[in-house]
Design a protein around this motif. Structure first.
Motif, PDB file in Angstrom:
ATOM      1  N   GLY A 123      30.169  41.351  36.927  1.00  0.00           N
ATOM      2  CA  GLY A 123      31.543  41.009  36.576  1.00  0.00           C
ATOM      3  C   GLY A 123      32.486  41.107  37.755  1.00  0.00           C
ATOM      4  N   VAL A 124      32.344  42.170  38.541  1.00  0.00           N
ATOM      5  CA  VAL A 124      33.205  42.334  39.713  1.00  0.00           C
ATOM      6  C   VAL A 124      32.961  41.212  40.721  1.00  0.00           C
ATOM      7  N   THR A 125      31.693  40.909  40.974  1.00  0.00           N
ATOM      8  CA  THR A 125      31.359  39.886  41.974  1.00  0.00           C
ATOM      9  C   THR A 125      31.816  38.501  41.530  1.00  0.00           C
ATOM     10  N   LEU A 126      31.476  38.122  40.282  1.00  0.00           N
ATOM     11  CA  LEU A 126      31.878  36.799  39.796  1.00  0.00           C
ATOM     12  C   LEU A 126      33.396  36.690  39.716  1.00  0.00           C
ATOM     13  N   GLY A 127      34.046  37.741  39.238  1.00  0.00           N
ATOM     14  CA  GLY A 127      35.501  37.724  39.134  1.00  0.00           C
ATOM     15  C   GLY A 127      36.181  37.615  40.482  1.00  0.00           C
ATOM     16  N   ALA A 128      35.634  38.335  41.482  1.00  0.00           N
ATOM     17  CA  ALA A 128      36.215  38.273  42.824  1.00  0.00           C
ATOM     18  C   ALA A 128      36.083  36.857  43.389  1.00  0.00           C
ATOM     19  N   GLY A 129      34.905  36.261  43.219  1.00  0.00           N
ATOM     20  CA  GLY A 129      34.701  34.912  43.725  1.00  0.00           C
ATOM     21  C   GLY A 129      35.611  33.892  43.070  1.00  0.00           C
ATOM     22  N   LEU A 130      35.631  33.900  41.737  1.00  0.00           N
ATOM     23  CA  LEU A 130      36.465  32.937  41.022  1.00  0.00           C
ATOM     24  C   LEU A 130      37.945  33.199  41.245  1.00  0.00           C
ATOM     25  N   GLY A 131      38.323  34.470  41.351  1.00  0.00           N
ATOM     26  CA  GLY A 131      39.726  34.805  41.585  1.00  0.00           C
ATOM     27  C   GLY A 131      40.237  34.200  42.880  1.00  0.00           C
ATOM     28  N   VAL A 132      39.435  34.286  43.941  1.00  0.00           N
ATOM     29  CA  VAL A 132      39.824  33.701  45.225  1.00  0.00           C
ATOM     30  C   VAL A 132      39.900  32.173  45.117  1.00  0.00           C
ATOM     31  N   VAL A 133      38.903  31.568  44.462  1.00  0.00           N
ATOM     32  CA  VAL A 133      38.889  30.112  44.296  1.00  0.00           C
ATOM     33  C   VAL A 133      40.125  29.649  43.529  1.00  0.00           C
ATOM     34  N   PHE A 134      40.419  30.304  42.395  1.00  0.00           N
ATOM     35  CA  PHE A 134      41.563  29.905  41.568  1.00  0.00           C
ATOM     36  C   PHE A 134      42.887  30.128  42.293  1.00  0.00           C
ATOM     37  N   ARG A 135      42.973  31.207  43.052  1.00  0.00           N
ATOM     38  CA  ARG A 135      44.234  31.530  43.723  1.00  0.00           C
ATOM     39  C   ARG A 135      44.625  30.453  44.730  1.00  0.00           C
ATOM     40  N   TYR A 136      43.628  29.796  45.304  1.00  0.00           N
ATOM     41  CA  TYR A 136      43.919  28.775  46.307  1.00  0.00           C
ATOM     42  C   TYR A 136      43.800  27.359  45.739  1.00  0.00           C
ATOM     43  N   GLY A 137      43.882  27.247  44.417  1.00  0.00           N
ATOM     44  CA  GLY A 137      43.986  25.932  43.786  1.00  0.00           C
ATOM     45  C   GLY A 137      42.692  25.200  43.562  1.00  0.00           C
ATOM     46  N   GLY A 138      41.558  25.863  43.767  1.00  0.00           N
ATOM     47  CA  GLY A 138      40.276  25.215  43.540  1.00  0.00           C
ATOM     48  C   GLY A 138      39.665  25.613  42.214  1.00  0.00           C
ATOM     49  N   THR A 139      38.570  24.979  41.859  1.00  0.00           N
ATOM     50  CA  THR A 139      37.773  25.376  40.701  1.00  0.00           C
ATOM     51  C   THR A 139      36.315  25.134  41.070  1.00  0.00           C
ATOM     52  N   THR A 140      35.426  25.576  40.202  1.00  0.00           N
ATOM     53  CA  THR A 140      34.008  25.298  40.408  1.00  0.00           C
ATOM     54  C   THR A 140      33.547  24.150  39.516  1.00  0.00           C
ATOM     55  N   GLY A 141      34.496  23.370  39.001  1.00  0.00           N
ATOM     56  CA  GLY A 141      34.164  22.195  38.195  1.00  0.00           C
ATOM     57  C   GLY A 141      33.823  22.546  36.768  1.00  0.00           C
ATOM     58  N   GLY A 142      32.952  21.730  36.168  1.00  0.00           N
ATOM     59  CA  GLY A 142      32.451  22.018  34.828  1.00  0.00           C
ATOM     60  C   GLY A 142      33.513  21.974  33.755  1.00  0.00           C
ATOM     61  N   SER A 143      33.580  23.048  32.977  1.00  0.00           N
ATOM     62  CA  SER A 143      34.464  23.089  31.811  1.00  0.00           C
ATOM     63  C   SER A 143      35.929  23.000  32.200  1.00  0.00           C
TER      64      SER A 143
END
Length: 289
Positions: A123-143
């Motif tokens: 949870g910490v690792t996935l949240g940290a990764g996605l948090g950085v991506v979202f903060r800079y306006g990106g996403t990982t696609g998908g849903s």
């Protein structure tokens, strides 16, 4: 692309690359080795791995390409460009870490007893990764692409669409993994959501004060002098008294909340204060982009 635009693009792209690298690492180091899962398209790629042995990097790319093309057509290139960066970099880092694991350069964390530890770190690792991506306006696609399209076309809430997608995918996981692993997955998802919120909001969280007092000017002067914070005086009229007065507006960090309250009370113990959460502050004294 001129130098200024290229510099701005790189300042946004590099954190997205870092975030997707962290996210990919969390999936391959904590989630998959312990037969946990995820929501959204990532959850589908994990189920394909469990059920058919298909590489997550391959399935991530294959699933996201048509979604990206549809999103590009319906949402516009400018809005979805950083999503493309996120999809491409996630695919690359999934492939890279898979390759390193297969060569024995990375040994995934596997446990047969303490799954709560795996869930917490996942949870910490996935949240940290996605948090950085979202903060800079990106996403990982998908849903996320699906949610944006449905929001644009039908006005559906993006949060609700993503939640429904996650619930469906995690529910589908019952056909592939035991229910206790689903429960551990929910722990990881909960922790990830909190870490995402912290990275997006917590680092710059502040409080906005609206102070209503007959001594507004004196309060504003004291805040400026003692705290070196910018203060705005907003003209207002009391609905009951029909008298004009100024409302003091000021934004401070969380550490300064009590100090500001005491300063206001020292001038006017009867002052009426409204304190609101502020999740992002840009400008002098706070974050400056």
């Amino acid at each position: 692309m001129n130098t200024t635009k290229l510099s701005a693009f790189m300042k946004t792209t590099m954190p997205i690359l870092l975030g997707t690298a962290i996210y990919a690492f969390g999936l391959l180091y904590f989630i998959i080795p312990n037969q946990l899962t995820e929501g959204g398209v990532t959850g589908i790629t994990i189920l394909l791995k469990y059920g058919f042995g298909i590489s997550p990097s391959l399935s991530t790319l294959v699933i996201n390409i048509p979604l990206f093309l549809i999103g590009w057509k319906m949402l516009g290139g400018r809005q979805i460009v950083y999503t493309g960066v996120g999809i491409a970099s996630l695919t690359f880092f999934l492939w890279l870490f898979e390759w390193m694991i297969n060569r024995g350069w990375i040994v995934p964390f596997r446990t047969h007893q303490d799954y709560i530890l795996a869930s917490l770190y996942a949870g910490v690792t996935l949240g940290a990764g996605l948090g950085v991506v979202f903060r800079y306006g990106g996403t990982t696609g998908g849903s996320d692409i699906i949610a944006r399209i449905l929001n644009r076309k039908f006005g559906w809430s993006m949060g609700q669409v993503i939640l429904i997608t996650d619930v469906l995918i995690i529910g589908l996981s019952l056909f592939f993994i035991p229910i206790e692993k689903i429960l551990y997955t929910l722990v990881a998802v909960f922790i990830a959501s909190k870490v995402i919120d912290f990275i997006q909001e917590g680092a710059y969280a502040a409080r906005a004060f609206m102070i209503i007092s007959d001594h507004a000017e004196a309060i504003a002067d004291l805040i400026t002098k003692e705290m070196d914070r910018g203060v705005t005086l907003i003209p207002a009229i009391g609905a009951y008294s029909k008298r004009g007065k100024n409302v003091v507006y000021c934004v401070v960090s969380r550490q300064e909340i009590r100090r500001l309250s005491l300063l206001v009370k020292s001038v006017d113990p009867r002052a009426f204060m409204v304190i609101n959460d502020v999740h992002d502050v840009q400008g002098e004294g706070f974050r400056e982009d």
